[in-house]
Design a protein around this motif. Structure first.
Motif, mmCIF file in Angstrom:
data_model
loop_
_atom_site.group_PDB
_atom_site.id
_atom_site.type_symbol
_atom_site.label_atom_id
_atom_site.label_comp_id
_atom_site.label_asym_id
_atom_site.label_seq_id
_atom_site.Cartn_x
_atom_site.Cartn_y
_atom_site.Cartn_z
ATOM 1 N N GLU A 127 -11.841 -0.779 -8.222
ATOM 2 C CA GLU A 127 -10.430 -0.716 -8.617
ATOM 3 C C GLU A 127 -9.579 -0.133 -7.487
ATOM 4 O O GLU A 127 -8.488 -0.630 -7.213
ATOM 5 C CB GLU A 127 -10.273 0.124 -9.894
ATOM 6 N N LEU A 128 -10.083 0.899 -6.832
ATOM 7 C CA LEU A 128 -9.352 1.450 -5.680
ATOM 8 C C LEU A 128 -9.231 0.420 -4.570
ATOM 9 O O LEU A 128 -8.169 0.300 -3.939
ATOM 10 C CB LEU A 128 -10.045 2.717 -5.165
ATOM 11 N N ASN A 129 -10.271 -0.326 -4.338
ATOM 12 C CA ASN A 129 -10.237 -1.376 -3.324
ATOM 13 C C ASN A 129 -9.177 -2.417 -3.677
ATOM 14 O O ASN A 129 -8.408 -2.851 -2.817
ATOM 15 C CB ASN A 129 -11.613 -2.026 -3.193
ATOM 16 N N ARG A 130 -9.144 -2.807 -4.948
ATOM 17 C CA ARG A 130 -8.155 -3.787 -5.394
ATOM 18 C C ARG A 130 -6.744 -3.250 -5.187
ATOM 19 O O ARG A 130 -5.868 -3.941 -4.685
ATOM 20 C CB ARG A 130 -8.374 -4.127 -6.874
ATOM 21 N N ARG A 131 -6.538 -1.994 -5.549
ATOM 22 C CA ARG A 131 -5.210 -1.397 -5.451
ATOM 23 C C ARG A 131 -4.745 -1.214 -4.013
ATOM 24 O O ARG A 131 -3.555 -1.299 -3.740
ATOM 25 C CB ARG A 131 -5.176 -0.046 -6.154
ATOM 26 N N THR A 132 -5.651 -0.948 -3.116
ATOM 27 C CA THR A 132 -5.255 -0.703 -1.729
ATOM 28 C C THR A 132 -5.064 -1.990 -0.947
ATOM 29 O O THR A 132 -4.706 -1.947 0.230
ATOM 30 C CB THR A 132 -6.261 0.210 -1.010
ATOM 31 N N ALA A 133 -5.268 -3.119 -1.594
ATOM 32 C CA ALA A 133 -5.024 -4.398 -0.938
ATOM 33 C C ALA A 133 -3.529 -4.681 -0.824
ATOM 34 O O ALA A 133 -3.121 -5.615 -0.150
ATOM 35 C CB ALA A 133 -5.713 -5.527 -1.701
ATOM 36 N N GLN A 134 -2.723 -3.846 -1.466
ATOM 37 C CA GLN A 134 -1.267 -3.970 -1.395
ATOM 38 C C GLN A 134 -0.680 -2.576 -1.226
ATOM 39 O O GLN A 134 -1.403 -1.597 -1.297
ATOM 40 C CB GLN A 134 -0.742 -4.638 -2.667
ATOM 41 N N THR A 135 0.608 -2.495 -1.002
ATOM 42 C CA THR A 135 1.209 -1.173 -0.856
ATOM 43 C C THR A 135 1.184 -0.465 -2.199
ATOM 44 O O THR A 135 1.103 -1.098 -3.261
ATOM 45 C CB THR A 135 2.673 -1.246 -0.370
ATOM 46 N N GLY A 136 1.264 0.838 -2.169
ATOM 47 C CA GLY A 136 1.262 1.628 -3.383
ATOM 48 C C GLY A 136 2.401 1.281 -4.321
ATOM 49 O O GLY A 136 2.224 1.209 -5.535
ATOM 50 N N LEU A 137 3.576 1.053 -3.764
ATOM 51 C CA LEU A 137 4.723 0.716 -4.605
ATOM 52 C C LEU A 137 4.559 -0.662 -5.236
ATOM 53 O O LEU A 137 4.919 -0.873 -6.400
ATOM 54 C CB LEU A 137 6.019 0.798 -3.805
ATOM 55 N N GLU A 138 3.985 -1.611 -4.490
ATOM 56 C CA GLU A 138 3.722 -2.941 -5.055
ATOM 57 C C GLU A 138 2.699 -2.846 -6.185
ATOM 58 O O GLU A 138 2.865 -3.463 -7.241
ATOM 59 C CB GLU A 138 3.199 -3.891 -3.983
ATOM 60 N N GLU A 139 1.661 -2.067 -5.956
ATOM 61 C CA GLU A 139 0.610 -1.925 -6.958
ATOM 62 C C GLU A 139 1.165 -1.270 -8.212
ATOM 63 O O GLU A 139 0.905 -1.714 -9.333
ATOM 64 C CB GLU A 139 -0.555 -1.097 -6.386
ATOM 65 N N LYS A 140 1.954 -0.221 -8.052
ATOM 66 C CA LYS A 140 2.520 0.487 -9.193
ATOM 67 C C LYS A 140 3.461 -0.444 -9.976
ATOM 68 O O LYS A 140 3.418 -0.465 -11.212
ATOM 69 C CB LYS A 140 3.272 1.730 -8.723
ATOM 70 N N ALA A 141 4.272 -1.227 -9.291
ATOM 71 C CA ALA A 141 5.181 -2.156 -9.954
ATOM 72 C C ALA A 141 4.414 -3.218 -10.736
ATOM 73 O O ALA A 141 4.845 -3.634 -11.820
ATOM 74 C CB ALA A 141 6.103 -2.817 -8.929
ATOM 75 N N ALA A 142 3.280 -3.625 -10.223
ATOM 76 C CA ALA A 142 2.489 -4.643 -10.898
ATOM 77 C C ALA A 142 1.877 -4.125 -12.201
ATOM 78 O O ALA A 142 1.557 -4.901 -13.093
ATOM 79 C CB ALA A 142 1.367 -5.131 -9.975
ATOM 80 N N ARG A 143 1.741 -2.806 -12.357
ATOM 81 C CA ARG A 143 1.171 -2.222 -13.565
ATOM 82 C C ARG A 143 2.213 -2.059 -14.662
ATOM 83 O O ARG A 143 1.871 -1.834 -15.802
ATOM 84 C CB ARG A 143 0.558 -0.860 -13.273
ATOM 85 N N ARG A 144 3.491 -2.120 -14.345
ATOM 86 C CA ARG A 144 4.546 -1.923 -15.340
ATOM 87 C C ARG A 144 4.603 -3.119 -16.286
ATOM 88 O O ARG A 144 4.582 -4.269 -15.845
ATOM 89 C CB ARG A 144 5.901 -1.775 -14.665
#
Length: 109
Positions: free
Chosen positions: A90-107
């Protein structure tokens, strides 16, 4: 002589072995017998202690508290039957994009 590095995988293996131990002196086995609610409580306590040490700028305290937190998180993963490899994936998946992009995708939309 070269020493084998200690990794989270090493800790996971130690916790797995001790989790099923019948050794009355095993803290890990005792936590496992007490179940997820107690283990989760310990994770919360250690997280707060970690945050306090960080705010105080106590590097030695922070080192110890992070070690305690990682240990208790590892015990929690074991109790929940969730392998560390799933968290790492999951960390690997999340770090494939910027933190802000990843956080926005979870909303939720």
């Amino acid at each position: 002589m070269s020493e084998t590095p200690f990794t989270l995988e090493t800790l996971e293996a130690i916790v797995a072995k001790r989790a099923v131990s019948d050794d009355p002196a095993s803290y890990t086995a005792r936590l496992m017998r007490r179940g997820i609610p107690k283990i989760a409580q310990k994770v919360g306590e250690e997280a707060v202690e970690t945050a306090i040490a960080a705010v105080l700028g106590d590097r030695e305290g922070l080192t110890g508290e992070v070690a305690d937190l990682l240990y208790h998180l590892t015990v929690l993963l074991r109790a929940a039957d969730l392998p560390l490899s799933a968290v790492m994936a999951e960390l690997n998946r999340r770090t494939a994009q910027t933190g802000l992009e990843e956080k926005a995708a979870r909303r939720p939309e």
